[in-house]
Design a protein around this motif. Structure first.
Motif, PDB file in Angstrom:
ATOM      1  N   UNK A 197       0.849  -1.196   0.000  1.00  0.00           N
ATOM      2  CA  UNK A 197       0.000   0.000   0.000  1.00  0.00           C
ATOM      3  C   UNK A 197       0.886   1.249   0.000  1.00  0.00           C
ATOM      4  N   UNK A 198       1.908   1.229   0.888  1.00  0.00           N
ATOM      5  CA  UNK A 198       2.827   2.365   0.943  1.00  0.00           C
ATOM      6  C   UNK A 198       3.508   2.565  -0.414  1.00  0.00           C
ATOM      7  N   UNK A 199       3.969   1.449  -1.016  1.00  0.00           N
ATOM      8  CA  UNK A 199       4.646   1.519  -2.316  1.00  0.00           C
ATOM      9  C   UNK A 199       3.728   2.095  -3.385  1.00  0.00           C
ATOM     10  N   UNK A 200       2.466   1.674  -3.369  1.00  0.00           N
ATOM     11  CA  UNK A 200       1.492   2.158  -4.348  1.00  0.00           C
ATOM     12  C   UNK A 200       1.276   3.661  -4.209  1.00  0.00           C
ATOM     13  N   UNK A 201       1.090   4.116  -2.951  1.00  0.00           N
ATOM     14  CA  UNK A 201       0.865   5.558  -2.718  1.00  0.00           C
ATOM     15  C   UNK A 201       2.129   6.345  -3.087  1.00  0.00           C
ATOM     16  N   UNK A 202       3.297   5.803  -2.696  1.00  0.00           N
ATOM     17  CA  UNK A 202       4.566   6.471  -2.990  1.00  0.00           C
ATOM     18  C   UNK A 202       4.766   6.605  -4.497  1.00  0.00           C
ATOM     19  N   UNK A 211       7.286  14.052 -12.086  1.00  0.00           N
ATOM     20  CA  UNK A 211       7.121  14.039 -13.538  1.00  0.00           C
ATOM     21  C   UNK A 211       7.940  12.969 -14.233  1.00  0.00           C
ATOM     22  N   UNK A 212       8.584  12.089 -13.462  1.00  0.00           N
ATOM     23  CA  UNK A 212       9.348  10.998 -14.076  1.00  0.00           C
ATOM     24  C   UNK A 212       8.368  10.039 -14.762  1.00  0.00           C
ATOM     25  N   UNK A 213       8.818   9.426 -15.849  1.00  0.00           N
ATOM     26  CA  UNK A 213       7.971   8.553 -16.643  1.00  0.00           C
ATOM     27  C   UNK A 213       7.377   7.427 -15.792  1.00  0.00           C
ATOM     28  N   UNK A 214       6.073   7.232 -15.946  1.00  0.00           N
ATOM     29  CA  UNK A 214       5.354   6.223 -15.166  1.00  0.00           C
ATOM     30  C   UNK A 214       5.980   4.822 -15.312  1.00  0.00           C
ATOM     31  N   UNK A 215       6.391   4.486 -16.535  1.00  0.00           N
ATOM     32  CA  UNK A 215       6.943   3.142 -16.777  1.00  0.00           C
ATOM     33  C   UNK A 215       8.201   2.903 -15.935  1.00  0.00           C
ATOM     34  N   UNK A 216       9.015   3.936 -15.813  1.00  0.00           N
ATOM     35  CA  UNK A 216      10.255   3.809 -15.019  1.00  0.00           C
ATOM     36  C   UNK A 216       9.913   3.624 -13.543  1.00  0.00           C
ATOM     37  N   UNK A 217       9.030   4.475 -13.049  1.00  0.00           N
ATOM     38  CA  UNK A 217       8.666   4.409 -11.622  1.00  0.00           C
ATOM     39  C   UNK A 217       8.006   3.069 -11.307  1.00  0.00           C
ATOM     40  N   UNK A 218       7.122   2.619 -12.160  1.00  0.00           N
ATOM     41  CA  UNK A 218       6.379   1.387 -11.860  1.00  0.00           C
ATOM     42  C   UNK A 218       7.253   0.138 -11.988  1.00  0.00           C
ATOM     43  N   UNK A 219       8.253   0.208 -12.844  1.00  0.00           N
ATOM     44  CA  UNK A 219       9.180  -0.932 -12.930  1.00  0.00           C
ATOM     45  C   UNK A 219       9.894  -1.107 -11.588  1.00  0.00           C
ATOM     46  N   UNK A 220      10.383  -0.003 -11.051  1.00  0.00           N
ATOM     47  CA  UNK A 220      11.098  -0.088  -9.767  1.00  0.00           C
ATOM     48  C   UNK A 220      10.162  -0.386  -8.611  1.00  0.00           C
ATOM     49  N   UNK A 221       8.901   0.000  -8.779  1.00  0.00           N
ATOM     50  CA  UNK A 221       7.908  -0.351  -7.757  1.00  0.00           C
ATOM     51  C   UNK A 221       7.803  -1.877  -7.642  1.00  0.00           C
ATOM     52  N   UNK A 222       7.792  -2.566  -8.782  1.00  0.00           N
ATOM     53  CA  UNK A 222       7.758  -4.041  -8.762  1.00  0.00           C
ATOM     54  C   UNK A 222       8.975  -4.615  -8.026  1.00  0.00           C
ATOM     55  N   UNK A 223      10.137  -4.030  -8.304  1.00  0.00           N
ATOM     56  CA  UNK A 223      11.359  -4.533  -7.659  1.00  0.00           C
ATOM     57  C   UNK A 223      11.260  -4.350  -6.134  1.00  0.00           C
ATOM     58  N   UNK A 224      10.762  -3.173  -5.725  1.00  0.00           N
ATOM     59  CA  UNK A 224      10.675  -2.883  -4.283  1.00  0.00           C
ATOM     60  C   UNK A 224       9.682  -3.810  -3.591  1.00  0.00           C
ATOM     61  N   UNK A 225       8.500  -3.952  -4.155  1.00  0.00           N
ATOM     62  CA  UNK A 225       7.513  -4.819  -3.484  1.00  0.00           C
ATOM     63  C   UNK A 225       7.950  -6.280  -3.586  1.00  0.00           C
TER      64      UNK A 225
ATOM     65  N   UNK B   5       8.545  -6.208 -17.343  1.00  0.00           N
ATOM     66  CA  UNK B   5       7.977  -7.566 -17.215  1.00  0.00           C
ATOM     67  C   UNK B   5       8.898  -8.458 -16.381  1.00  0.00           C
ATOM     68  N   UNK B   6      10.217  -8.247 -16.516  1.00  0.00           N
ATOM     69  CA  UNK B   6      11.152  -9.015 -15.666  1.00  0.00           C
ATOM     70  C   UNK B   6      10.968  -8.634 -14.191  1.00  0.00           C
ATOM     71  N   UNK B   7      10.760  -7.338 -13.959  1.00  0.00           N
ATOM     72  CA  UNK B   7      10.551  -6.881 -12.578  1.00  0.00           C
ATOM     73  C   UNK B   7       9.270  -7.494 -12.013  1.00  0.00           C
ATOM     74  N   UNK B   8       8.233  -7.573 -12.847  1.00  0.00           N
ATOM     75  CA  UNK B   8       6.964  -8.167 -12.410  1.00  0.00           C
ATOM     76  C   UNK B   8       7.156  -9.652 -12.097  1.00  0.00           C
TER      77      UNK B   8
END
Lengths: 449, 143
Positions: A197-202, A211-225, B5-8
């Motif tokens: 939840x924290x990761x999602x809100x962050x 303003x950083x690209x959503x794809x970049x932020x969300x990729x790292x979000x996957x790594x963090x969670x 996709x790799x991160x997912x």
């Protein structure tokens, strides 16, 4: 902000702030009791104050998470909430259950199970309430035009949090088994799904503020969670070292809980890197302070201070002492309280149309709460370490030790006063924003202040 | 460079593997051959004692097995340290117990309830806590 139904989040935030204020009042009652000033003992004995303090923490954070979801999900899914009326029904029923539970605690209507004191009859109402909430969020996502990783991670966190409430409702004859499954709820919430939840809100806040690209932020979000679950699930074992279950948890819990700071470190680096990388200079500096602050303080409180006593060789001495309270306070503050205050600070100007972006009150609120909480953490830490040596090494009696360390609670109360002053300023700011309007929501009537 | 996709896959795969391992370890550690709690000695009195422990939220002040409120003494080894008569006296008194300034609620328990809690503490005191029982209540070792 584009969707009128997002306004419902305001009322969840207001309830969260109200419960947060009450939590602090009960914290003071406990603090004064520890220095011998327990004049309220007849009406609010320590165990009542403690149950109220910790349960209000859980409820106000969950209320804040729900508000965050009602604010974020329509925007991410690009559609209105499926029913604002039902969201209000959910809010009112949540508040009612909370009030009954808190009042009940004053009349011995509770279960003495740390963090899960709400009686089982009320647990069923909590389940119904949460199901209604999830129905509204999942229904909105299903109806939506867009499914983002941010929305997915936030929703997964909320769904798992609901599912994990269930093991805490099972009755066990054995205190050991009871404790074992109580940690399924408490640990897997705070060191597992709540981090989603924290990761999602962050992630949402970083996308908006940097303003950083959503794809970049969300990729790292996957790594963090991913790191969160990889370490946090088996890290539950650090609660199983000394409660009467197999020694295998000493190894499993030790190794995996030692890895838990990695997720928080990744989150702190992630937030700071995205802030530096971002080309957008969002004017809402206060929201940015809370956002980056949450990522950094959660690393210190949950990551470093957790690591400080998580290995079994250390924990055998610190388990069941005020060292745990030290870690608990800074971890909850950094990881969860600050991220809720961040999303409120971000959402308020958008919902009310008042662009109070850089006012002094907001900055004072940030610094006073943070310095105050740091001071409280240090006071708990010094008291805890002294307790470990005096009680467990020098073999002094429990109350002799408590009297020796009571001076640290005077310091704690002073720091708590600073913290509470910061919270009062935050509330004043909250009230100055006024209520949300449709014009503000649709961006038709905004004023810079 | 890592793709989204790799991160997912890392997130979903890591979660699945660790969750399955967690379930496996739970089954293993709660299986009867690994019991460290004398589970067969959980009598009606012990169960009644646990119920009383919960309905009075004793954990809100005391700690047991290191879990609780840190405000009142640790009770894992209280049976060994104080004995049944002392425990019953504290639970039955109509005057709030107040050793060295810190008050306890006067529960005025019946003999039956006090006895149930004594049995509960006796059972707790015999748990194998992986060495913590020697640290948690050092005074009990001197009795």
């Amino acid at each position: 902000m584009k969707y009128k139904s997002q306004k419902v989040a305001y009322w969840f935030f207001a309830l969260a702030i109200l419960l947060f204020s009450l939590q602090i009042i009960y914290g003071f009652i406990m603090g004064f009791a520890r220095i011998g000033m327990d004049g309220l003992h007849e009406f609010i004995p320590f165990n009542t104050a403690r149950a109220v303090h910790t349960n209000l923490l859980v409820v106000w954070l969950l209320t804040g998470f729900m508000g965050a979801a009602y604010y974020i999900i329509p925007e991410e899914a690009q559609t209105e909430l499926i029913s604002v009326k039902l969201a209000f029904v959910q809010l009112i029923s949540l508040a009612l259950v909370g009030v009954v539970a808190i009042v009940g605690f004053h009349f011995n209507y509770w279960e003495g199970r740390k963090f899960l004191e709400i009686p089982r009859e009320l647990d069923y109402l909590v389940v119904v309430n949460v199901l209604l909430f999830l129905g509204l969020i999942l229904g909105t996502l299903y109806k939506g035009k867009r499914r983002t990783t941010t929305a997915l991670v936030l929703t997964m966190g909320l769904v798992f949090a609901a599912l994990l409430y269930l093991p805490g409702m099972i009755w066990f004859d054995s205190q050991v088994t009871d404790s074992f499954f109580r940690w399924w709820v408490v640990h897997l919430w705070v060191e597992g799904v709540w981090e989603l939840i924290m990761g999602g809100i962050l992630s949402y806040l970083l996308i908006k503020l940097t303003g950083v690209d959503r794809e970049v932020i969300e990729k790292w979000l996957y790594v963090i969670v991913g790191l969160t679950f990889l370490s946090g699930i088996l890290g539950t074992g650090h609660h199983y070292y000394f409660i009467g279950v197999n020694k295998i948890w000493l190894v499993v819990g030790g190794v995996f809980s030692a890895l838990e700071p990695l997720a928080f470190l990744a989150m702190a680096l992630f937030a700071m890197y995205m802030y530096k990388k971002g080309e957008k200079s969002h004017p809402n500096k206060i929201a940015l302070f809370w956002t980056i602050g949450a990522a950094i303080v959660s690393f210190i409180g949950a990551g470093l201070l957790g690591f400080a006593h998580t290995l079994p060789q250390t924990n055998i001495y610190t388990h069941g002492t005020l060292v745990t309270a030290m870690h608990g306070h800074y971890a909850f503050w950094g990881a969860y309280a600050m991220i809720v205050l961040a999303i409120i600070s971000y959402a308020l100007p958008n919902m009310t149309g008042r662009k109070r972006y850089n006012v002094n009150t907001g900055h004072y609120a940030f610094w006073l709460t943070n310095i105050g909480m740091l001071g409280m953490t240090v006071a708990f830490g010094v008291a805890g370490v002294a307790q470990v040596y005096l009680e467990r090494k020098m073999k002094l009696d429990f109350m002799d030790v408590q009297n020796e360390i009571s001076i640290h609670f005077v310091v704690l109360l002073l720091c708590a006063t600073m913290f509470a002053t910061g919270v009062i300023l935050y509330i004043i700011e909250f009230l100055r924003f006024g209520q949300p309007t449709d014009e503000a929501v649709l961006g038709e009537n905004t004023t810079e202040e | 460079m890592l793709s989204k996709s790799q991160a997912r896959t890392f997130f979903l795969g890591g979660t699945l593997v660790t969750f399955l391992a967690f379930i496996g370890l739970t089954v293993y550690s709660l299986s009867p051959q690994n019991d460290q709690t004398n589970h067969d000695q959980i009598t009606e009195g012990v169960i009644r004692g646990k119920h009383l422990w919960e309905v009075n939220n004793c954990m809100g002040c005391h700690t047991i097995m290191g879990e609780g409120g840190y405000y009142a003494p640790e009770l894992t080894k209280v049976y060994e340290r104080r004995g049944p008569d002392f425990i019953k006296a504290v639970l039955k008194t109509p005057i709030p117990w107040q050793p060295r300034g810190r008050k306890m609620v006067a529960y005025e328990m019946s003999e039956e309830d006090a006895q149930a809690l004594v049995e509960y503490f006796q059972w707790i005191g015999e748990l194998d806590l992986n060495g913590f029982e020697r640290i948690v209540s050092p005074l009990s070792q001197d009795k």
